[in-house]
Scaffold this motif. Sequence first.
Motif, PDB file in Angstrom:
ATOM      1  N   GLY A   1       0.831  -1.210   0.000  1.00 44.31           N
ATOM      2  CA  GLY A   1       0.000   0.000   0.000  1.00 44.31           C
ATOM      3  C   GLY A   1       0.864   1.257   0.000  1.00 44.31           C
ATOM      4  O   GLY A   1       1.846   1.336   0.717  1.00 44.31           O
ATOM      5  N   GLY A   2       0.494   2.228  -0.828  1.00 44.45           N
ATOM      6  CA  GLY A   2       1.198   3.507  -0.875  1.00 44.45           C
ATOM      7  C   GLY A   2       2.441   3.494  -1.743  1.00 44.45           C
ATOM      8  O   GLY A   2       3.066   4.521  -1.966  1.00 44.45           O
ATOM      9  N   THR A   3       2.783   2.313  -2.275  1.00 46.54           N
ATOM     10  CA  THR A   3       4.034   2.216  -3.056  1.00 46.54           C
ATOM     11  C   THR A   3       3.728   1.882  -4.522  1.00 46.54           C
ATOM     12  O   THR A   3       2.578   1.725  -4.916  1.00 46.54           O
ATOM     13  CB  THR A   3       4.950   1.105  -2.498  1.00 46.54           C
ATOM     14  OG1 THR A   3       4.353  -0.172  -2.795  1.00 46.54           O
ATOM     15  CG2 THR A   3       5.135   1.231  -1.006  1.00 46.54           C
ATOM     16  N   ASP A   4       4.799   1.727  -5.292  1.00 43.43           N
ATOM     17  CA  ASP A   4       4.674   1.259  -6.664  1.00 43.43           C
ATOM     18  C   ASP A   4       4.847  -0.259  -6.635  1.00 43.43           C
ATOM     19  O   ASP A   4       5.940  -0.754  -6.366  1.00 43.43           O
ATOM     20  CB  ASP A   4       5.757   1.912  -7.538  1.00 43.43           C
ATOM     21  CG  ASP A   4       5.539   1.618  -9.017  1.00 43.43           C
ATOM     22  OD1 ASP A   4       5.126   0.477  -9.340  1.00 43.43           O
ATOM     23  OD2 ASP A   4       5.766   2.514  -9.840  1.00 43.43           O
ATOM     24  N   ALA A   5       3.762  -0.979  -6.880  1.00 47.21           N
ATOM     25  CA  ALA A   5       3.783  -2.439  -6.739  1.00 47.21           C
ATOM     26  C   ALA A   5       3.948  -3.135  -8.094  1.00 47.21           C
ATOM     27  O   ALA A   5       3.703  -4.336  -8.199  1.00 47.21           O
ATOM     28  CB  ALA A   5       2.490  -2.897  -6.066  1.00 47.21           C
ATOM     29  N   SER A   6       4.394  -2.399  -9.114  1.00 41.91           N
ATOM     30  CA  SER A   6       4.471  -2.975 -10.463  1.00 41.91           C
ATOM     31  C   SER A   6       5.305  -4.252 -10.503  1.00 41.91           C
ATOM     32  O   SER A   6       4.889  -5.259 -11.075  1.00 41.91           O
ATOM     33  CB  SER A   6       5.075  -1.971 -11.449  1.00 41.91           C
ATOM     34  OG  SER A   6       4.448  -0.730 -11.330  1.00 41.91           O
ATOM     35  N   GLU A   7       6.498  -4.176  -9.882  1.00 40.38           N
ATOM     36  CA  GLU A   7       7.381  -5.343  -9.942  1.00 40.38           C
ATOM     37  C   GLU A   7       6.793  -6.529  -9.201  1.00 40.38           C
ATOM     38  O   GLU A   7       6.844  -7.655  -9.679  1.00 40.38           O
ATOM     39  CB  GLU A   7       8.752  -5.005  -9.352  1.00 40.38           C
ATOM     40  CG  GLU A   7       9.630  -4.310 -10.350  1.00 40.38           C
ATOM     41  CD  GLU A   7      11.080  -4.230  -9.895  1.00 40.38           C
ATOM     42  OE1 GLU A   7      11.471  -4.963  -8.962  1.00 40.38           O
ATOM     43  OE2 GLU A   7      11.816  -3.429 -10.480  1.00 40.38           O
ATOM     44  N   ASP A   8       6.222  -6.248  -8.006  1.00 41.87           N
ATOM     45  CA  ASP A   8       5.618  -7.341  -7.225  1.00 41.87           C
ATOM     46  C   ASP A   8       4.498  -7.979  -8.033  1.00 41.87           C
ATOM     47  O   ASP A   8       4.364  -9.196  -8.088  1.00 41.87           O
ATOM     48  CB  ASP A   8       5.033  -6.798  -5.915  1.00 41.87           C
ATOM     49  CG  ASP A   8       6.072  -6.063  -5.106  1.00 41.87           C
ATOM     50  OD1 ASP A   8       6.803  -6.716  -4.367  1.00 41.87           O
ATOM     51  OD2 ASP A   8       6.165  -4.829  -5.246  1.00 41.87           O
TER      52      ASP A   8
END
Length: 127
Positions: A50-57
């Motif tokens: 939450g609140g981050t860039d989760a593209s890679e995950d």
Amino acid sequence: MSDPKQYTRAEVEAQNKPEVTLFVIHNKVYNVTPFLDEHPGGHEVLVGVGGTDASEDFDDIGHSVDARDIMKKYLVGEIVESERVEKTKRSVKWDDVKHDGGSGLFSTWRVPLLAALVASLVYLYLT
Ligand code: HEM
């Protein structure tokens, strides 16, 4: 349809709260709060990014086409143009592959080739 709402990355971070899970995937902003309990991967992972860039995950999991379809429901906006990033390509580049094997005598494909050559010579010598 109206233009998508524009978010800065700082806004996504600020608006992510214990009761609202908001994150970025490929420059798009998703509010997955209603989806947390339905997520097959569990709600902890979503809250965790939450609140981050989760593209890679997101990409690392190799989400299905179905998952990509579901996520459209939770799209709430996009990242302002100045803060967008190119989609990171994590696939192995040809250059890496070429250099990985090394150019020495014992690079991977030469070992079996040499073994075969030696075996043939031994065979010829013995027969
Ligand atoms: C809106 C965003 C997302 C949606 C709609 C979504 C949807 C899904 C769906 C439908 C599945 C079942 C497998 C599949 O169909 O691919 C799944 C599995 C999973 N997801 Fe997500 N997902 C989202 C974001 C994320 C993020 C950001 C993470 C990681 C931080 C994540 C981690 C996982 C994991 C670990 C699994 C389980 C994989 C397994 O058990 O093999 N997902 N997700």
